[in-house]
Enzyme design. Sequence first.
Site, PDB file in Angstrom:
ATOM      1  N   ASP A 243      40.915  50.949  35.432  1.00  0.00           N
ATOM      2  CA  ASP A 243      42.273  51.225  35.902  1.00  0.00           C
ATOM      3  C   ASP A 243      43.267  51.427  34.761  1.00  0.00           C
ATOM      4  OD1 ASP A 243      42.129  48.587  35.070  1.00  0.00           O
ATOM      5  OD2 ASP A 243      42.527  47.720  37.021  1.00  0.00           O
TER       6      ASP A 243
ATOM      7  N   ASP B  65      44.640  37.393  44.203  1.00  0.00           N
ATOM      8  CA  ASP B  65      44.609  37.781  45.616  1.00  0.00           C
ATOM      9  C   ASP B  65      43.283  38.462  45.969  1.00  0.00           C
ATOM     10  OD1 ASP B  65      44.886  40.140  44.236  1.00  0.00           O
ATOM     11  OD2 ASP B  65      46.786  40.734  45.162  1.00  0.00           O
TER      12      ASP B  65
ATOM     13  N   HIS C 249      41.911  40.969  44.186  1.00  0.00           N
ATOM     14  CA  HIS C 249      41.784  42.385  43.821  1.00  0.00           C
ATOM     15  C   HIS C 249      40.723  42.591  42.745  1.00  0.00           C
ATOM     16  CE1 HIS C 249      45.230  41.657  40.813  1.00  0.00           C
ATOM     17  NE2 HIS C 249      44.346  42.255  40.061  1.00  0.00           N
TER      18      HIS C 249
ATOM     19  N   GLU D  37      44.191  46.389  45.707  1.00  0.00           N
ATOM     20  CA  GLU D  37      44.912  45.253  46.288  1.00  0.00           C
ATOM     21  C   GLU D  37      44.477  45.033  47.740  1.00  0.00           C
ATOM     22  OE1 GLU D  37      46.615  43.403  44.469  1.00  0.00           O
ATOM     23  OE2 GLU D  37      48.130  44.415  43.251  1.00  0.00           O
TER      24      GLU D  37
HETATM   25  C1  GLP Z   1      44.405  42.884  36.396  1.00  0.00           C
HETATM   26  C2  GLP Z   1      43.273  43.925  36.254  1.00  0.00           C
HETATM   27  C3  GLP Z   1      41.981  43.421  36.818  1.00  0.00           C
HETATM   28  C4  GLP Z   1      41.735  42.001  36.377  1.00  0.00           C
HETATM   29  C5  GLP Z   1      42.799  41.093  36.970  1.00  0.00           C
HETATM   30  C6  GLP Z   1      42.665  39.653  36.536  1.00  0.00           C
HETATM   31  O1  GLP Z   1      45.335  43.143  37.369  1.00  0.00           O
HETATM   32  N1  GLP Z   1      43.610  45.179  36.831  1.00  0.00           N
HETATM   33  O2  GLP Z   1      40.926  44.281  36.417  1.00  0.00           O
HETATM   34  O3  GLP Z   1      40.471  41.558  36.816  1.00  0.00           O
HETATM   35  O4  GLP Z   1      44.074  41.565  36.633  1.00  0.00           O
HETATM   36  O5  GLP Z   1      43.163  39.506  35.245  1.00  0.00           O
HETATM   37  P1  GLP Z   1      42.970  38.229  34.351  1.00  0.00           P
HETATM   38  O6  GLP Z   1      41.588  38.300  33.818  1.00  0.00           O
HETATM   39  O7  GLP Z   1      43.992  38.373  33.272  1.00  0.00           O
HETATM   40  O8  GLP Z   1      43.202  37.044  35.222  1.00  0.00           O
END
Ligand code: GLP
Length: 241
Positions: free
Chosen positions: A66, A134, A136, A141
């Site tokens: 992404d 959440d 995702h 989402e």
């Molecule tokens: C972001 C990314 C995800 C990631 C998530 C959790 O929004 N788009 O790919 O898995 O957040 O992030 P973190 O590892 O910082 O908790």
Amino acid sequence: MKIIRDTQRNCARMAAEEYRKLLNENPHCVLGLATGSTPEMLYEELVALCKAGKLSFKDVTTYNLDEYVGLDGSHPQSYRYFMDSHLFNLVDIDKTRTHVPCGVGVTDEMAAHYDDEIKQAGGVDLQLLGIGHDGHIGFNEPCDHFPVRTHEVALTESTRRANARFFAGEDEVPAAAYTMGVGTVMAARRVLMIVTGADKADILHRAFCGPVTPWVPASILQFHPDVTLICDEAAWSGMKA
Ligand code: GLP
């Protein structure tokens, strides 16, 4: 599903070991990569293994999950910048084979073309995933359906709040992102999800022990035939509940 549990550092080491094996067996493999704080330690381990000559990214192709809408690769909070500084600039990868969805000047059609490119490259051999609070995955989402292809998505308030720590404030977090679809993720031959921290315990439990629902996008992984879940004890604590 294969489950590995250990400390956060050992989780990163064990995940790196999965990559060492894969890259040695299949040097031309296609990797689906992720950003966020969870994979940072894994990338450190991969850089160390590469510097030690234990693996090479020379012939590897990568596709990231992404990118924020409106940020180009020179923006320090863009995911292209993240990947360059945490991995690509530090290993022997051919940067022309690294792909992160483009954050600027993209139409819906161009975004969906990302899936065609992945297919043309042979499909993803190993898709790395973290998980949002959440549920995702990528930036898919919770919503009333599972989006199939790469698309633009409006970020929820909770995701923007969670990611505000990387920006000057919540208002600075882009309101939208381009993300691989859930279908894109599910098409990967293998999925490796890393989940660490007590704050992820509840969502980990809901994703793997609750019903499969687009309201918890990661729950679709219950239907994937080859998932490796690597988590620390803190994240695992919710699974015992
Ligand atoms: C972001 C990314 C995800 C990631 C998530 C959790 O929004 N788009 O790919 O898995 O957040 O992030 P973190 O590892 O910082 O908790």
